[in-house]
Design a protein around this motif. Structure first.
Motif, PDB file in Angstrom:
ATOM      1  N   VAL A 108      53.581  38.398  33.464  1.00  0.00           N
ATOM      2  CA  VAL A 108      53.185  37.537  34.625  1.00  0.00           C
ATOM      3  C   VAL A 108      52.996  38.563  35.885  1.00  0.00           C
ATOM      4  CG1 VAL A 108      54.542  36.274  36.595  1.00  0.00           C
ATOM      5  CG2 VAL A 108      54.671  35.646  34.148  1.00  0.00           C
ATOM      6  N   GLY A 109      53.540  39.775  35.685  1.00  0.00           N
ATOM      7  CA  GLY A 109      53.434  40.828  36.466  1.00  0.00           C
ATOM      8  C   GLY A 109      51.859  41.347  36.595  1.00  0.00           C
ATOM      9  N   LEU A 110      51.546  41.291  35.320  1.00  0.00           N
ATOM     10  CA  LEU A 110      49.979  41.892  35.305  1.00  0.00           C
ATOM     11  C   LEU A 110      49.027  40.821  35.663  1.00  0.00           C
ATOM     12  CD1 LEU A 110      49.924  43.746  31.877  1.00  0.00           C
ATOM     13  CD2 LEU A 110      49.992  44.730  34.299  1.00  0.00           C
ATOM     14  N   LEU A 111      49.443  39.626  35.568  1.00  0.00           N
ATOM     15  CA  LEU A 111      48.612  38.281  35.821  1.00  0.00           C
ATOM     16  C   LEU A 111      48.662  38.501  37.425  1.00  0.00           C
ATOM     17  CD1 LEU A 111      49.646  35.652  33.117  1.00  0.00           C
ATOM     18  CD2 LEU A 111      47.556  36.931  33.515  1.00  0.00           C
ATOM     19  N   LEU A 112      49.685  38.609  37.882  1.00  0.00           N
ATOM     20  CA  LEU A 112      49.665  38.995  39.539  1.00  0.00           C
ATOM     21  C   LEU A 112      48.827  39.874  40.047  1.00  0.00           C
ATOM     22  CD1 LEU A 112      50.874  38.286  42.306  1.00  0.00           C
ATOM     23  CD2 LEU A 112      52.488  39.904  41.778  1.00  0.00           C
ATOM     24  N   CYS A 113      48.807  40.996  39.356  1.00  0.00           N
ATOM     25  CA  CYS A 113      47.767  41.965  39.834  1.00  0.00           C
ATOM     26  C   CYS A 113      46.259  41.576  39.449  1.00  0.00           C
ATOM     27  CB  CYS A 113      47.827  43.266  38.760  1.00  0.00           C
ATOM     28  SG  CYS A 113      49.431  43.965  39.002  1.00  0.00           S
ATOM     29  N   VAL A 114      46.044  40.964  38.373  1.00  0.00           N
ATOM     30  CA  VAL A 114      44.512  40.338  38.295  1.00  0.00           C
ATOM     31  C   VAL A 114      44.136  39.562  39.519  1.00  0.00           C
ATOM     32  CG1 VAL A 114      43.249  38.615  36.844  1.00  0.00           C
ATOM     33  CG2 VAL A 114      44.907  40.560  35.661  1.00  0.00           C
ATOM     34  N   ALA A 115      45.152  38.662  39.732  1.00  0.00           N
ATOM     35  CA  ALA A 115      45.083  37.714  40.713  1.00  0.00           C
ATOM     36  C   ALA A 115      44.668  38.292  42.309  1.00  0.00           C
ATOM     37  CB  ALA A 115      46.259  36.569  41.004  1.00  0.00           C
ATOM     38  N   ILE A 116      45.515  39.427  42.628  1.00  0.00           N
ATOM     39  CA  ILE A 116      45.271  40.299  43.589  1.00  0.00           C
ATOM     40  C   ILE A 116      43.935  40.799  43.749  1.00  0.00           C
ATOM     41  CG2 ILE A 116      46.039  42.466  44.880  1.00  0.00           C
ATOM     42  CD1 ILE A 116      48.954  41.647  44.094  1.00  0.00           C
ATOM     43  N   GLY A 117      43.723  41.609  42.513  1.00  0.00           N
ATOM     44  CA  GLY A 117      42.433  42.311  42.363  1.00  0.00           C
ATOM     45  C   GLY A 117      41.052  41.223  42.623  1.00  0.00           C
ATOM     46  N   TRP A 118      41.413  39.835  41.994  1.00  0.00           N
ATOM     47  CA  TRP A 118      40.254  38.887  42.188  1.00  0.00           C
ATOM     48  C   TRP A 118      40.049  38.553  43.707  1.00  0.00           C
ATOM     49  CZ3 TRP A 118      40.207  33.779  43.695  1.00  0.00           C
ATOM     50  CH2 TRP A 118      39.228  32.925  43.258  1.00  0.00           C
ATOM     51  N   LEU A 230      36.247  45.562  39.045  1.00  0.00           N
ATOM     52  CA  LEU A 230      36.523  46.801  39.387  1.00  0.00           C
ATOM     53  C   LEU A 230      37.731  46.374  40.270  1.00  0.00           C
ATOM     54  CD1 LEU A 230      33.431  48.897  39.978  1.00  0.00           C
ATOM     55  CD2 LEU A 230      34.812  48.838  37.790  1.00  0.00           C
ATOM     56  N   PHE A 231      37.577  45.600  41.060  1.00  0.00           N
ATOM     57  CA  PHE A 231      38.747  45.369  42.005  1.00  0.00           C
ATOM     58  C   PHE A 231      40.013  45.003  41.188  1.00  0.00           C
ATOM     59  CE2 PHE A 231      36.150  45.031  45.716  1.00  0.00           C
ATOM     60  CZ  PHE A 231      36.700  45.880  46.711  1.00  0.00           C
ATOM     61  N   ILE A 232      39.739  44.181  39.999  1.00  0.00           N
ATOM     62  CA  ILE A 232      40.836  43.623  39.125  1.00  0.00           C
ATOM     63  C   ILE A 232      41.388  44.934  38.504  1.00  0.00           C
ATOM     64  CG2 ILE A 232      41.250  42.311  37.016  1.00  0.00           C
ATOM     65  CD1 ILE A 232      39.044  40.108  38.289  1.00  0.00           C
ATOM     66  N   LEU A 233      40.533  45.656  37.950  1.00  0.00           N
ATOM     67  CA  LEU A 233      40.987  46.680  37.178  1.00  0.00           C
ATOM     68  C   LEU A 233      41.829  47.885  37.852  1.00  0.00           C
ATOM     69  CD1 LEU A 233      41.044  48.500  34.355  1.00  0.00           C
ATOM     70  CD2 LEU A 233      38.632  49.661  35.445  1.00  0.00           C
ATOM     71  N   THR A 234      41.430  48.106  39.021  1.00  0.00           N
ATOM     72  CA  THR A 234      42.086  48.814  39.829  1.00  0.00           C
ATOM     73  C   THR A 234      43.507  48.417  40.105  1.00  0.00           C
ATOM     74  OG1 THR A 234      39.994  49.679  40.988  1.00  0.00           O
ATOM     75  CG2 THR A 234      42.082  50.195  42.088  1.00  0.00           C
ATOM     76  N   SER A 235      43.590  46.997  40.610  1.00  0.00           N
ATOM     77  CA  SER A 235      44.934  46.561  41.006  1.00  0.00           C
ATOM     78  C   SER A 235      45.515  46.418  39.592  1.00  0.00           C
ATOM     79  CB  SER A 235      44.557  45.032  41.314  1.00  0.00           C
ATOM     80  OG  SER A 235      45.782  44.554  41.538  1.00  0.00           O
ATOM     81  N   VAL A 236      45.100  46.203  38.411  1.00  0.00           N
ATOM     82  CA  VAL A 236      46.109  46.132  37.160  1.00  0.00           C
ATOM     83  C   VAL A 236      46.492  47.519  36.868  1.00  0.00           C
ATOM     84  CG1 VAL A 236      45.975  45.811  34.780  1.00  0.00           C
ATOM     85  CG2 VAL A 236      44.830  43.934  36.176  1.00  0.00           C
TER      86      VAL A 236
END
Length: 335
Positions: A108-118, A230-236
């Motif tokens: 869930v924590g990593l999915l949150l990072c995906v959402a933030i980067g997206w 790239l934003f998603i990758l950076t956030s993750v």
């Protein structure tokens, strides 16, 4: 009739360009700094001090890898420090409140990072707002959320023995040195990013977008999609680094990662990646990470107050930017 053949082999071209490359200049400065601190204080190269440096270095290094790719594409992310704090805070809250076990909570924590980067990527590419403004706003939002849901207090992190602790914060002995599994994460992700930037088609796309977005679009490069990913990758990667740190120190703090965004950008730029996009180097980023962490450690060890680190950091960034600009100008004249 004599036939003259010009030998422009890739190997010779690479050897000729290396001495003038920004990352080689950074490497020289790193070696000089290491030698200087070693002479100034014999404890600088002691196993205990190297162990202390290597415990924290991979965490910032992991964030810097994502930032390198993003900067090469002409964008940057100021929210990585807040993501570093919020991701493990959310994970620990879910576990401590009995909502779910540690494994699903990490997901869930990593999915949150995906959402933030997206969200960052979509706003920057589809709405056309500067990444500086978008990610600065996201920084404030995420930091505020982390402080609000914890009431400003750090949470005790997961410290029970198990595969997750071993995977993220396990330690091992290498002779006299105690190292953490985060080092393997950093090495593996460094290899992956080198492949993506230097050998995969994606790397050509990233550099093309950072150099001239319109020309890249004319060639059929999906610029917006690449930037969003790239934003998603950076956030993750920032969230992963935060989870590794929280497991290592057994605490998830809402103020963790404060100032990391600027320090990470400094590491990347000092390593030779262009702040304006179009040129990136993973090797240079690794050198930049090593350089700034060694300087932070070394100045304290030789008796300089830790608060003076920002003076050294700003000075080094300014000197390296000037040096890189001169190298680029000289390289352009020689061509």
């Amino acid at each position: 009739m004599a036939l003259v053949v010009e030998n422009n082999t890739p190997g010779r071209s690479l050897r000729a360009s290396l001495p003038r490359s920004p990352q080689m200049a950074s490497l020289v400065i790193l070696l000089v700094a290491l030698a200087g601190f070693a002479v100034a204080d014999a404890n600088f190269l002691s196993p205990l001090n190297i162990t202390n440096m290597m415990a924290f270095l991979p965490e910032l290094g992991i964030i810097a890898l994502g930032m390198t790719l993003l900067l090469t594409a002409g964008e940057f992310d100021l929210s990585v420090g807040a993501v570093f704090a919020l991701a493990p805070v959310l994970v620990m809250l879910l576990v401590q409140q009995g909502v779910m076990d540690i494994g699903p909570a990490l997901l869930v924590g990593l999915l949150l990072c995906v959402a933030i980067g997206w969200v960052n990527g979509v706003i920057v590419t589809k709405i056309g707002i500067s990444s500086f403004l978008v990610t600065l706003s996201m920084l404030l939002i995420l930091r505020g959320v982390a402080l609000y849901i914890t009431q400003g207090f750090p949470l005790k992190s997961w410290d029970q023995p198990g595969p997750w602790v071993t995977l993220l914060a396990g330690s091992f002995q290498a002779g006299a040195f105690k190292l953490y599994t985060s080092l393997w994460w950093f090495i593996g992700l460094t290899g992956l990013c080198i492949y993506l930037l230097n050998y995969a088609k994606l790397g050509n796309w990233i550099s093309a977008i950072g150099s001239n977005r319109n020309a890249a679009l004319a060639r059929g490069v999906p610029a917006d999609a690449v930037k969003i990913w790239l934003f998603i990758l950076t956030s993750v990667l920032a969230g992963l680094a935060g989870m590794i740190s929280a497991f290592r120190i057994s605490a998830a703090s809402p103020v963790a990662g404060t100032g990391y965004e600027l320090e990470v950008i400094a590491m990347v730029v000092v390593g030779g990646t262009a702040l304006t996009g179009g040129r990136g180097t993973i090797f240079g980023t690794v050198v930049g990470v090593l350089m700034l962490r060694a300087i932070r450690n070394g100045i304290v060890l030789i008796g300089v107050p830790g608060l003076a680190y920002n003076i050294f950091l700003g000075g080094i960034i300014l000197v390296m930017l000037i040096l890189h600009a001169l190298l680029q100008k000289n390289g352009g004249r020689r061509r």
